[in-house]
Design a protein around this motif. Structure first.
Motif, PDB file in Angstrom:
ATOM      1  N   TRP A   1       0.877  -1.179   0.000  1.00 15.64           N
ATOM      2  CA  TRP A   1       0.000   0.000   0.000  1.00 15.64           C
ATOM      3  C   TRP A   1       0.912   1.226   0.000  1.00 15.64           C
ATOM      4  CZ3 TRP A   1      -5.387  -0.343   0.031  1.00 15.64           C
ATOM      5  CH2 TRP A   1      -6.091   0.849   0.238  1.00 15.64           C
ATOM      6  N   CYS A   2       1.005   1.888  -1.139  1.00 16.34           N
ATOM      7  CA  CYS A   2       1.977   2.976  -1.283  1.00 16.34           C
ATOM      8  C   CYS A   2       1.305   4.347  -1.286  1.00 16.34           C
ATOM      9  CB  CYS A   2       2.730   2.832  -2.607  1.00 16.34           C
ATOM     10  SG  CYS A   2       3.826   1.422  -2.640  1.00 16.34           S
TER      11      CYS A   2
ATOM     12  N   ASP B   1      -2.113   4.830  -3.552  1.00 15.87           N
ATOM     13  CA  ASP B   1      -3.220   5.495  -2.860  1.00 15.87           C
ATOM     14  C   ASP B   1      -3.332   6.978  -3.222  1.00 15.87           C
ATOM     15  OD1 ASP B   1      -5.224   6.245  -1.155  1.00 15.87           O
ATOM     16  OD2 ASP B   1      -4.038   6.016   0.691  1.00 15.87           O
TER      17      ASP B   1
ATOM     18  N   GLY C   1      -2.634   9.167   0.039  1.00 14.95           N
ATOM     19  CA  GLY C   1      -1.232   9.228  -0.364  1.00 14.95           C
ATOM     20  C   GLY C   1      -0.977  10.461  -1.224  1.00 14.95           C
TER      21      GLY C   1
ATOM     22  N   THR D   1       1.555  -0.062   5.317  1.00  8.84           N
ATOM     23  CA  THR D   1       1.791   0.939   4.265  1.00  8.84           C
ATOM     24  C   THR D   1       3.292   1.104   4.065  1.00  8.84           C
ATOM     25  OG1 THR D   1       1.996   2.799   5.797  1.00  8.84           O
ATOM     26  CG2 THR D   1      -0.238   2.242   5.062  1.00  8.84           C
TER      27      THR D   1
END
Ligand code: 3PY
Ligand code: MG
Length: 260
Positions: free
Chosen positions: A26-27, A48, A52, A242
């Protein structure tokens, strides 16, 4: 011509289902090298755009690095910005997660941007997917609805109440539980606690309803221990922490070894 069964873009749809327990990175950091690095560890990488730092340019670069690792990319779009769902499919995403889907109307609007007619109204322009797959235009038009996965986020009381309706929408392939927002909603803002028993009850309910509707059950898992439980309960896809958490935890663990 490349068969649709052999390309990375369709690999997520082929590998997901039946409680597959795929793990996604999950970036939120936009460095494409980070996304490519994590793609080599995880089954898939989620980029994201809700919380993000991604914009369209950084999504384009990161999807390319994830594809170069032979893995499919998922994009979470900002709340209500369904036009971005079509855009990121055109940039080579295999799945889109739409946050805060609270009603059947929200789900229908999201699905309409994810699927070509007759299911939805996605507009034509998949230059990058055609390049990535080598597919002919007609083949992509016929097959893209099957391998472009739409995941509606369930993370409010309204969404939990509308769950069966959302899962019944043609063009919604599954749901993705956001446990932090769910914990905030269920406690009326009293706490954020992704492992709270009320959230666990919701996660049990969601996986049961997904199985009944034969749709994908996915969730965000803040810890590996919880992820293991949810795989056993039949979740098909779990986000595991993440990039921010992984970098910070890795740094802290190394420093601790030196300073202990
Ligand atoms: C949530 O837990 O609310 C999420 O959206 C996961 O990032
Ligand atoms: Mg959320």
């Amino acid at each position: 011509m490349t068969s649709p069964t052999s390309h990375t873009l369709a690999s997520l749809a082929q590998n997901m289902g039946g409680g597959s327990g795929l793990l996604t990175a999950w970036c939120g950091m936009t460095d494409p090298i980070m996304a490519g690095l994590l793609a080599r560890e995880f089954d898939t990488v989620t980029l994201d755009m809700q919380h993000g730092c991604y914009d369209i340019a950084s999504i384009t670069n990161s999807v390319a690095h994830v594809a170069a690792a032979g893995k499919p990319a998922i994009v979470r779009i900002p709340v209500g910005q369904f036009a971005i769902a079509s855009r990121v499919l055109d940039l080579g995403a295999s799945a889109v997660i739409a946050p805060m889907i609270n009603s059947v109307e929200d789900a229908k609007a999201f699905a309409s941007f994810m699927k070509y007619p007759p299911i939805g109204e996605r507009s034509w322009g998949p230059a990058i997917p055609l390049t990535m797959t080598g597919m002919a235009m007609g083949d992509y038009l016929k097959q893209a609805n099957k391998f472009s996965i739409s995941l509606a986020m369930i993370e409010t009381r309204a969404a939990i109440d509308a769950l069966d309706g959302i899962l019944s929408v043609d063009g919604i392939d599954g749901v993705f539980v956001g446990p932090s927002d769910t914990s905030i909603a269920l406690s009326n803002g009293a706490h954020v606690d992704a492992s709270h028993p009320d959230v666990t009850k919701t996660l049990d309910h969601v996986v049961a309803r997904c199985k009944a509707h034969k749709k994908f059950a996915c969730c965000f898992s803040p810890t590996p221990a919880v992820a293991n439980d949810w795989i056993k309960k039949g979740y098909d896809l779990l986000a595991l922490g993440t990039d921010f958490m992984q970098v910070r935890n890795g740094a802290r663990a190394m420093i601790e070894q030196v300073r202990k």
